[in-house]
Enzyme design. Structure first.
Site, PDB file in Angstrom:
ATOM      1  CD  GLN A  71      23.985  56.731  25.828  1.00 38.36           C
ATOM      2  OE1 GLN A  71      24.783  56.096  25.154  1.00 38.36           O
ATOM      3  NE2 GLN A  71      23.469  57.868  25.415  1.00 38.36           N
ATOM      4  CG  PHE A  72      20.495  56.620  32.747  1.00 36.20           C
ATOM      5  CD1 PHE A  72      19.366  57.407  32.877  1.00 36.20           C
ATOM      6  CD2 PHE A  72      21.740  57.215  32.912  1.00 36.20           C
ATOM      7  CE1 PHE A  72      19.466  58.752  33.169  1.00 36.20           C
ATOM      8  CE2 PHE A  72      21.858  58.554  33.207  1.00 36.20           C
ATOM      9  CZ  PHE A  72      20.724  59.333  33.331  1.00 36.20           C
ATOM     10  CB  THR A  73      20.101  58.868  28.233  1.00 39.61           C
ATOM     11  OG1 THR A  73      21.198  58.431  27.435  1.00 39.61           O
ATOM     12  CG2 THR A  73      20.616  59.653  29.437  1.00 39.61           C
TER      13      THR A  73
END
Length: 150
Positions: free
Chosen positions: A78-80
């Site tokens: 989850q890059f966010t």
């Protein structure tokens, strides 16, 4: 590297309507790889997560780890998690690692976590549009940042 760890009764991740990863009792980890993260950051998280005492013992005290209970772990990239929300209303994702760099460290994290003795480690699909389902147990949610770990 940032990890949101949720104690779950079960969790699964679907891609294009198909379940690609699932676990029963254990941990759901949302993993964000940030620019500048290294294998050392992954090692710190792998050293900490399986032994976090966040499962209840017979006295309903959080004294047991995922390893102690024979729990399973589902890891979803989850890059966010690396977003910068300090200016304006739209998050900036420039603090996130590039996809190639992130995927390499994500794969390394999974490899090391698998070696840690956890009963089962399952995953989502890196970079895919995923639908994550979970039954949070507690709820218990812990946030770890490798920068804060020794």
């Amino acid at each position: 590297m940032k990890a949101v760890i949720q104690r779950v009764s079960s969790a699964s991740v679907d891609v294009d309507g198909k379940t690609v990863g699932s676990i029963s009792h254990g941990l759901l980890i949302l993993l964000g790889v940030c620019r500048g993260d290294t294998k050392n950051d992954a090692d710190k998280l792998v050293k900490k997560i399986p032994v976090l005492r966040i499962f209840e013992d017979e006295n309903r005290k959080m004294n047991l780890s995922c390893l102690d209970i024979g729990g399973e772990i589902l890891v979803v990239s989850q890059f966010t998690l690396c977003a910068d929300c300090s200016h304006g209303r739209r998050p900036s994702f420039t603090p996130s690692a590039s996809p190639d760099e992130a995927n390499t460290l994500y794969a390394y994290f999974l490899s090391e976590l698998t070696k840690s003795g956890v009963k089962k480690v399952d995953t989502g699909v890196f970079g895919a549009d995923m639908k994550v389902s979970l039954l949070n147990d507690g709820p218990v949610t812990i946030i770890l940042d490798s920068e804060d770990l020794k």
